[in-house]
Design an enzyme around this catalytic site. Structure first.
Site, mmCIF file in Angstrom:
data_model
loop_
_atom_site.group_PDB
_atom_site.id
_atom_site.type_symbol
_atom_site.label_atom_id
_atom_site.label_comp_id
_atom_site.label_asym_id
_atom_site.label_seq_id
_atom_site.Cartn_x
_atom_site.Cartn_y
_atom_site.Cartn_z
ATOM 1 C CE1 TYR A 134 -19.251 8.729 -41.324
ATOM 2 C CE2 TYR A 134 -21.395 9.754 -40.968
ATOM 3 C CZ TYR A 134 -20.595 8.629 -40.996
ATOM 4 O OH TYR A 134 -21.132 7.403 -40.699
ATOM 5 C CE LYS A 162 -18.498 7.923 -37.969
ATOM 6 N NZ LYS A 162 -19.939 7.858 -37.610
#
Length: 297
Positions: A134, A162
């Protein structure tokens, strides 16, 4: 379970006294299932993870796994500033039944790119869950470069990223890494439709807390390369993309959730939505039911 389509970064409902709201949490989970989302994230930045006690973290994750685990991925936010603590939190999430660990770059400490590689390899080797990287430099002070992601994508237990940096160059660089074993997911509602049309796998969304069906519809149309319909849905959702950024996340989306009967306030140091934005929140909340109904047609 594959990572694609619409995944909601769930907010954490609290009561007016600041206590966790288990009933509100169940209503939010039900709303997501009714909206047909393809996954959820528990205790990420949208979920105010930094304010949760261990007992609250356990309750949220265990109840989400019990309610929807096995049907769609239940990702747990496990990223902390230290590697050993991140491994410990990832093992905790694994024991509670999470399907994946969403591991943000270590906040505040600003490691080098080589440090990030060592950190993520250790978590992937020792945490007991498939790891989703992320990258959200606006929150962490650390920007994981595509070359670093490429190095990590070859690890068998690192299964996706992400990426909250929504610029075209970053998306194109990550698309080259996409494979059946490595998913590329947007972390930016406002650019997600364009990125999915370009070929990424899906969106981890904030706005879908209140509009799961509408954001799912946008993602599905983008993946199907129905450009006209995608643009139409993206335009309908643009006011929500914009509103969710008027103050730091999750302040705006929790104001919308409160207006549809889920949860109350935030925990310090976050404060409720400023009065200057209340009229906009009221207006948008009034559009939610119609947009959700339209998304099912």
């Amino acid at each position: 379970m594959s990572l694609s389509g619409l995944i909601t970064a769930l907010a954490t409902p609290f009561r007016a006294d600041g206590a966790l709201d288990p009933d509100g949490w169940q209503r939010l989970l039900h709303l997501q299932l009714e909206g047909g989302v393809h996954g959820v994230v528990v205790a990420g930045s949208t979920g105010e993870a930094a304010t949760l006690t261990d007992a609250e973290y356990d309750l949220l994750l265990a109840s989400a796994v019990e309610r929807i685990g096995g049907r769609i991925p239940v990702m747990a936010g496990t990223g902390l500033s230290g590697t050993a603590k991140t491994i410990e939190q990832t093992r905790r999430a694994a024991a509670l039944g999470a399907s994946h660990a969403l591991v943000v770059t270590p906040p505040y400490v600003r490691p080098t790119q080589a440090g990030l590689i060592a950190h993520y390899r250790a978590v992937a080797d020792q945490g007991g869950l498939p790891v989703v990287l992320y990258n959200v430099p606006g929150r962490t002070g650390c920007d994981m470069q595509p070359e670093t992601v490429a190095e990590l994508a070859s690890h068998p237990n690192i299964v996706g990223i992400k990426e909250a940096v929504g610029d075209t160059g970053r998306v194109q660089a990550l698309l080259a890494l996409r494979s059946p074993q490595f998913a590329v997911l947007s972390g930016d509602d406002g650019t997600a439709a364009r990125s999915i049309r370009a070929g990424i796998d899906g969106l981890i969304s904030v706005g879908s807390n209140v509009l799961p069906g509408a954001y799912r519809r946008m993602c599905e149309l983008a993946a199907a390369h129905d450009h006209e319909a995608t643009e139409s849905w993206d335009a309908r959702l643009q006011p929500f993309h914009d509103f969710c950024g008027v103050e730091p996340n999750p302040i705006p989306v929790k104001a919308l959730l409160r207006r549809i009967g889920i949860g109350h306030d935030l925990r310090l140091p976050l404060l409720p939505l400023s009065a200057s934005h209340h009229a906009a929140a009221d207006h948008l909340a009034g559009d939610i039911a119609a947009l959700e109904a339209l998304s099912s047609h």
